[in-house]
Motif scaffolding. Structure first.
Motif, PDB file in Angstrom:
ATOM      1  N   ASP A 146       0.843  -1.205   0.000  1.00  0.00           N
ATOM      2  CA  ASP A 146       0.000   0.000   0.000  1.00  0.00           C
ATOM      3  C   ASP A 146       0.879   1.256   0.000  1.00  0.00           C
ATOM      4  N   ASN A 147       0.240   2.394  -0.234  1.00  0.00           N
ATOM      5  CA  ASN A 147       0.880   3.728  -0.175  1.00  0.00           C
ATOM      6  C   ASN A 147       1.917   3.973  -1.264  1.00  0.00           C
ATOM      7  N   ILE A 148       1.794   3.281  -2.358  1.00  0.00           N
ATOM      8  CA  ILE A 148       2.736   3.455  -3.460  1.00  0.00           C
ATOM      9  C   ILE A 148       2.539   4.831  -4.109  1.00  0.00           C
ATOM     10  N   CYS A 149       1.291   5.299  -4.170  1.00  0.00           N
ATOM     11  CA  CYS A 149       1.025   6.617  -4.776  1.00  0.00           C
ATOM     12  C   CYS A 149       1.038   7.737  -3.740  1.00  0.00           C
ATOM     13  N   SER A 150       0.622   7.439  -2.514  1.00  0.00           N
ATOM     14  CA  SER A 150       0.606   8.490  -1.486  1.00  0.00           C
ATOM     15  C   SER A 150       2.014   8.809  -0.989  1.00  0.00           C
ATOM     16  N   HIS A 151       2.931   7.854  -1.075  1.00  0.00           N
ATOM     17  CA  HIS A 151       4.329   8.045  -0.629  1.00  0.00           C
ATOM     18  C   HIS A 151       5.274   7.613  -1.758  1.00  0.00           C
ATOM     19  N   PRO A 152       5.233   8.331  -2.896  1.00  0.00           N
ATOM     20  CA  PRO A 152       6.010   7.858  -4.052  1.00  0.00           C
ATOM     21  C   PRO A 152       7.513   7.840  -3.838  1.00  0.00           C
ATOM     22  N   GLU A 153       8.030   8.843  -3.099  1.00  0.00           N
ATOM     23  CA  GLU A 153       9.499   8.884  -2.938  1.00  0.00           C
ATOM     24  C   GLU A 153       9.992   7.761  -2.032  1.00  0.00           C
TER      25      GLU A 153
END
Ligand SMILES: C[S@@+](CC[C@H](N)C(=O)[O-])C[C@H]1O[C@@H](n2cnc3c(N)ncnc32)[C@H](O)[C@@H]1O
Length: 187
Positions: A146-153
Motif C-alpha cells: 500500500d501507499n505506493i502513490c501516497s508516498h512515491p518517494e
C-alpha cells in the motif's frame, strides 16, 4: 461483500468507531480491504504475511478470506498500543498469529512457503521487508504493497525493484493510497 459485512457487523462497527476516534491508525480504505479479501480467495492463499497490523482492520479482511481457504494470517506490529488493540479486536478469529515486533528483527525467522504478502508498515522499510522474505515466496505468490502513490518517494526503491525484476509481473493500482500488485513468477 455485503454478506461478509452483515455477518461481521459488530467488529466492523468497532473498527469504524476506532477509525473515527483514535488518531494514527492509518487503516486502509474499505475498497482496498475488499480487494485484499478477493485476492486471498483468488490465490487460495494459505500462508499469509502482513507487515503493519495497526488495530487489525486489514488483518480482519485477510483473515476473513483465509477462513475460506484454510489459511492463517501472520501479522506484525511494532507499536505496543496498536498491537494490543488489534489483539482485542481480533480475539474471536482463530486463524491469526500476531507478532509484537519490528518486522526487520523477525522476518528472517519466518518459514518458507509464503503465498500472500501484504506490506503496509514503515515506508522506507518496504525494500528490506521484501529482501528478507523474497526467498520464502512460493511461485505464484501475491505480493501487494500500500501507499505506493501516497508516498512515491519513500516507496520508490521498493517499487522500482519489483518493476525491474524479471521474477515479478506487477501493476500499480490507483485505488485510494495506491497499491502495487505483484505476481511472483519464480525464484
Ligand atoms: C499503515 S499502518 C497499518 C494499517 C493496517 N494495515 C490497516 O490497514 O489496518 C502501519 C503500521 O505499521 C507499523 N509499523 C511501522 N514500522 C514497522 C516495522 N518496522 N515493523 C512492524 N510494524 C511497523 C506502525 O506502527 C503502524 O501501526
Amino acid at each position: 461483500m455485503e454478506k461478509i459485512k452483515q455477518q461481521n457487523k459488530e467488529i466492523l462497527a468497532r473498527f469504524a468507531e476506532q477509525k473515527a476516534s483514535i488518531h494514527r491508525l492509518w487503516n486502509i480504505e474499505e475498497e482496498s480491504a475488499h480487494l485484499l479479501f478477493m485476492l486471498v480467495l483468488i490465490r487460495q492463499a494459505k500462508y499469509i504475511v502482513e507487515i503493519g497490523t495497526s488495530n487489525g482492520y486489514s488483518t480482519f479482511w485477510l483473515a476473513a478470506a483465509a477462513e475460506r481457504t484454510g489459511g492463517t494470517v501472520h501479522t506484525i506490529e511494532v507499536d505496543d498500543q496498536r498491537f494490543n488493540l488489534a489483539k482485542a479486536n481480533l480475539k474471536n478469529m482463530e486463524n491469526i498469529r500476531q507478532y509484537n515486533a519490528k518486522a526487520e528483527d523477525i522476518l528472517a525467522d519466518f518459514a518458507a512457503g509464503i503465498d500472500f504478502l501484504f506490506i503496509d508498515a514503515g515506508k522506507p522499510g518496504y525494500r528490506e521487508y521484501l529482501a528478507l522474505l523474497e526467498a520464502k515466496l512460493t511461485p505464484g505468490a501475491v505480493v501487494i504493497a500500500d501507499n505506493i502513490c501516497s508516498h512515491p518517494e519513500t516507496t520508490a526503491p521498493y517499487r522500482k525493484y519489483i518493476e525491474n525484476n524479471t521474477a515479478f509481473y506487477s501493476q500499480v493500482i490507483h485505488l485510494n493510497a495506491g497499491l502495487q500488485l505483484a505476481f511472483f513468477r519464480r525464484r
